[in-house]
Design a protein around this motif. Structure first.
Motif, PDB file in Angstrom:
ATOM      1  N   ARG A   1       0.580  -0.940   0.066  1.00  0.00           N
ATOM      2  CA  ARG A   1       0.266  -0.100  -0.092  1.00  0.00           C
ATOM      3  C   ARG A   1       0.786   1.459  -0.821  1.00  0.00           C
ATOM      4  N   VAL A   2       0.330   2.091  -0.807  1.00  0.00           N
ATOM      5  CA  VAL A   2       1.075   3.414  -0.327  1.00  0.00           C
ATOM      6  C   VAL A   2       0.339   4.681  -0.263  1.00  0.00           C
ATOM      7  N   VAL A   3      -0.068   5.476   0.688  1.00  0.00           N
ATOM      8  CA  VAL A   3      -0.472   5.922   0.596  1.00  0.00           C
ATOM      9  C   VAL A   3      -0.510   7.377   0.183  1.00  0.00           C
ATOM     10  N   LEU A   4      -1.486   7.983  -0.440  1.00  0.00           N
ATOM     11  CA  LEU A   4      -1.960   9.931  -1.585  1.00  0.00           C
ATOM     12  C   LEU A   4      -3.139  10.271  -0.411  1.00  0.00           C
ATOM     13  N   THR A   5      -2.973  11.069  -1.288  1.00  0.00           N
ATOM     14  CA  THR A   5      -4.339  12.407  -0.754  1.00  0.00           C
ATOM     15  C   THR A   5      -5.331  12.080  -1.975  1.00  0.00           C
ATOM     16  N   ASP A   6      -6.863  12.607  -1.596  1.00  0.00           N
ATOM     17  CA  ASP A   6      -7.856  12.520  -2.738  1.00  0.00           C
ATOM     18  C   ASP A   6      -8.445  14.070  -2.399  1.00  0.00           C
ATOM     19  N   PRO A   7      -7.723  15.578  -3.767  1.00  0.00           N
ATOM     20  CA  PRO A   7      -6.859  14.821  -4.951  1.00  0.00           C
ATOM     21  C   PRO A   7      -5.496  14.997  -4.623  1.00  0.00           C
ATOM     22  N   THR A   8      -4.605  14.261  -5.646  1.00  0.00           N
ATOM     23  CA  THR A   8      -3.733  14.179  -5.757  1.00  0.00           C
ATOM     24  C   THR A   8      -3.222  14.829  -7.072  1.00  0.00           C
ATOM     25  N   TYR A   9      -2.091  14.848  -7.473  1.00  0.00           N
ATOM     26  CA  TYR A   9      -1.210  15.129  -8.724  1.00  0.00           C
ATOM     27  C   TYR A   9      -1.492  13.027  -9.339  1.00  0.00           C
ATOM     28  N   ALA A  10      -2.004  13.774 -11.089  1.00  0.00           N
ATOM     29  CA  ALA A  10      -2.257  12.312 -11.393  1.00  0.00           C
ATOM     30  C   ALA A  10      -1.147  11.097 -11.770  1.00  0.00           C
ATOM     31  N   GLY A  11       0.802  12.072 -12.128  1.00  0.00           N
ATOM     32  CA  GLY A  11       1.530  11.455 -11.951  1.00  0.00           C
ATOM     33  C   GLY A  11       2.041  10.910 -10.829  1.00  0.00           C
ATOM     34  N   LEU A  12       1.352  11.350  -9.827  1.00  0.00           N
ATOM     35  CA  LEU A  12       1.482  10.878  -8.611  1.00  0.00           C
ATOM     36  C   LEU A  12       1.035   9.256  -8.633  1.00  0.00           C
ATOM     37  N   PHE A  13      -0.391   9.374  -8.565  1.00  0.00           N
ATOM     38  CA  PHE A  13      -1.647   8.492  -8.154  1.00  0.00           C
ATOM     39  C   PHE A  13      -1.062   7.725  -9.750  1.00  0.00           C
ATOM     40  N   GLN A  14      -1.151   7.971 -10.699  1.00  0.00           N
ATOM     41  CA  GLN A  14      -1.299   7.064 -11.597  1.00  0.00           C
ATOM     42  C   GLN A  14       0.368   5.764 -11.375  1.00  0.00           C
ATOM     43  N   ARG A  15       1.020   6.337 -11.540  1.00  0.00           N
ATOM     44  CA  ARG A  15       3.085   6.006 -11.391  1.00  0.00           C
ATOM     45  C   ARG A  15       2.399   4.638 -10.362  1.00  0.00           C
ATOM     46  N   VAL A  16       1.888   5.399  -8.787  1.00  0.00           N
ATOM     47  CA  VAL A  16       1.798   4.558  -8.217  1.00  0.00           C
ATOM     48  C   VAL A  16       0.873   2.870  -8.764  1.00  0.00           C
ATOM     49  N   ARG A  17       0.019   2.778  -8.880  1.00  0.00           N
ATOM     50  CA  ARG A  17      -0.884   2.041 -10.068  1.00  0.00           C
ATOM     51  C   ARG A  17       0.324   1.491 -10.757  1.00  0.00           C
ATOM     52  N   LEU A  18       0.712   1.246 -11.684  1.00  0.00           N
ATOM     53  CA  LEU A  18       1.869   1.615 -12.770  1.00  0.00           C
ATOM     54  C   LEU A  18       3.293   0.644 -11.829  1.00  0.00           C
ATOM     55  N   SER A  19       3.055   0.812 -11.252  1.00  0.00           N
ATOM     56  CA  SER A  19       4.387   0.331 -10.064  1.00  0.00           C
ATOM     57  C   SER A  19       4.402  -1.159  -9.791  1.00  0.00           C
ATOM     58  N   GLY A  20       2.541  -1.306 -10.010  1.00  0.00           N
ATOM     59  CA  GLY A  20       2.709  -2.396  -8.834  1.00  0.00           C
ATOM     60  C   GLY A  20       2.527  -2.118  -7.777  1.00  0.00           C
ATOM     61  N   ALA A  21       2.598  -1.049  -6.788  1.00  0.00           N
ATOM     62  CA  ALA A  21       1.999  -0.549  -5.713  1.00  0.00           C
ATOM     63  C   ALA A  21      -0.125  -0.944  -5.984  1.00  0.00           C
ATOM     64  N   GLU A  22      -0.517  -0.472  -4.588  1.00  0.00           N
ATOM     65  CA  GLU A  22      -2.275  -0.420  -4.402  1.00  0.00           C
ATOM     66  C   GLU A  22      -2.002   0.960  -3.579  1.00  0.00           C
ATOM     67  N   PRO A  23      -2.680   1.764  -4.047  1.00  0.00           N
ATOM     68  CA  PRO A  23      -3.026   3.259  -4.090  1.00  0.00           C
ATOM     69  C   PRO A  23      -3.548   3.201  -2.632  1.00  0.00           C
ATOM     70  N   HIS A  24      -3.668   3.971  -1.589  1.00  0.00           N
ATOM     71  CA  HIS A  24      -4.689   3.917  -0.384  1.00  0.00           C
ATOM     72  C   HIS A  24      -5.607   5.556  -0.242  1.00  0.00           C
ATOM     73  N   LEU A  25      -5.510   5.941  -1.006  1.00  0.00           N
ATOM     74  CA  LEU A  25      -6.156   7.577  -0.708  1.00  0.00           C
ATOM     75  C   LEU A  25      -7.334   8.279   0.567  1.00  0.00           C
TER      76      LEU A  25
END
Length: 385
Positions: A118-142
């Motif tokens: 899990r990687v914790v981000l805020t909602d909203p956040t920069y798409a370049g952070l949010f979508q890179r978490v998904r691409l990395s294989g980690a799971e975003p938690h907003l």
């Protein structure tokens, strides 16, 4: 036999950033207010431009080496970080130069997380952070940002409920909201990091673009965070050097060894002559305070123009958000009507979070002067009737 592209689970939930489509639709019409992307008309530091041009003329910097960044730039970064963080980073062991700040995000995620963590981000956040978490294989938690007294604040209660994470990936000021974390916010981050044994990945790209009345706190100065914080910086925003594509990562020596290897295999090396310009920007007065004053004047004009509409003030950064659903339409619909009827290019935040972000449209004021922004109310009125 027809070849068919195979499925790739990394792309199951990855969404397009959106601003490129809005920019393409706006075209080159000079009448359109360009509020869709983070370009800026505030010029870069003249000394940095001169240093870059001189490096090109003299044939310096046209090399693959050193792979993790020129010594003069890494030393300049260390000196700048000493002022911001109070820490003494070893320029060789603890700093890696990257091809822009955003390009640093993937190497850092690959070095600090494993697939499914899990990687914790805020909602909203920069798409370049949010979508890179998904691409990395980690799971975003907003964790949501909430509107209070016309501005944004972190939902600390929701953050405190996080029970496991490999990393927290945060900005302050944050794109696209402009939220600025105060000391209590960072203290809550520290508690979550300690409880979950997580890294803090801190995107400091806009750290000094903070408006009057808001604190400017580097998390490395908050108890419990310095030893686990990985700092990502760049010259793109504070120094208005977007096209140079120079960023950096700094952090604890052990993780920086991994990040250095991952960066090399990701981009090999950042532009040498651009690194020379960046070193000068960091080492000399570079007009940051004047640029921030200009951005605040533009932000305040946007807020004044949209008085009575559901626009949320920013504490810093280059953009603010307007609530499309509160106006009575979806964010994509408001974006389309703003362009078609009001000649305003603005990006819907559908890829920039989930429950919170999806209802907003972003207004970026970094490339439009106050005089043009004074037309914003009339253009909104034409768009929404």
């Amino acid at each position: 036999m027809v070849f068919r592209m195979r499925n790739n689970a990394r792309f199951t939930h990855v969404q397009p950033i959106g601003l490129d489509k809005v920019a393409a639709a706006a075209g080159s019409d000079p009448d359109v207010l360009r509020l869709e992307n983070l370009d800026t008309d505030v010029p870069p530091p003249p000394a940095a431009v001169e240093a870059t041009a001189r490096a090109l003329t003299e044939g310096r910097g046209n090399s693959w080496l050193p792979l993790n960044g020129l010594p003069e730039l890494r030393e300049a970064i260390a000196a700048d970080l000493r002022v911001r963080t109070g820490l003494d980073y070893d320029p060789i062991r603890q700093i890696v130069v990257t091809s822009g700040g955003t390009s640093a995000v993937m190497p850092v995620l690959l070095a600090t997380t494993q697939p499914g963590e899990r990687v914790v981000l805020t909602d909203p956040t920069y798409a370049g952070l949010f979508q890179r978490v998904r691409l990395s294989g980690a799971e975003p938690h907003l964790v949501p940002l909430v509107v209070a007294d016309g501005g944004w604040r972190l939902d600390r209660e929701a953050l405190e409920r996080v029970d496991h994470a490999a990393a927290l990936l945060l900005m302050s000021p944050s794109m696209p909201s402009g939220v600025v974390f105060d000391h209590d916010d960072w203290a809550a981050v520290a508690r979550v990091c300690e409880r979950t044994d997580a890294y803090l990945i801190y995107d400091a790209a806009m750290e000094r673009i903070v408006y009057d009345g808001h604190p400017r706190i580097n998390p490395c100065r908050v108890a419990g965070l310095a030893e686990r914080t990985v700092v990502i910086g760049s010259v793109s925003k504070e120094y208005r050097m977007i096209g140079w594509r120079i960023g950096w990562v700094a952090g604890p020596p052990q993780i920086m060894e991994r990040i250095g290897v991952t960066t090399i295999y990701n981009t090999t090396v950042a532009s040498g002559f651009a690194q020379m310009g960046a070193a000068v920007a960091l080492s000399q007065p570079s007009g940051v305070e004047a640029a921030v004053a200009e951005y605040q004047a533009r932000h305040d004009t946007v807020i004044e123009q949209l008085d009575g509409l559901p626009v949320v003030r920013a504490g810093g950064g280059w953009s603010c958000l307007v609530d499309a659903e509160a106006i009575g339409m979806s964010a994509p619909e408001l974006s389309a009507r703003l362009l078609e009827r009001g000649r305003v290019a603005a990006t819907p935040m559908t890829a920039w979070g989930e429950k919170v972000a999806g209802r907003y449209v972003r207004l970026v004021y970094s490339a439009e002067p106050v005089g043009r922004l004074l037309e914003l109310r009339a253009r909104f009125s034409a768009a929404i009737g």
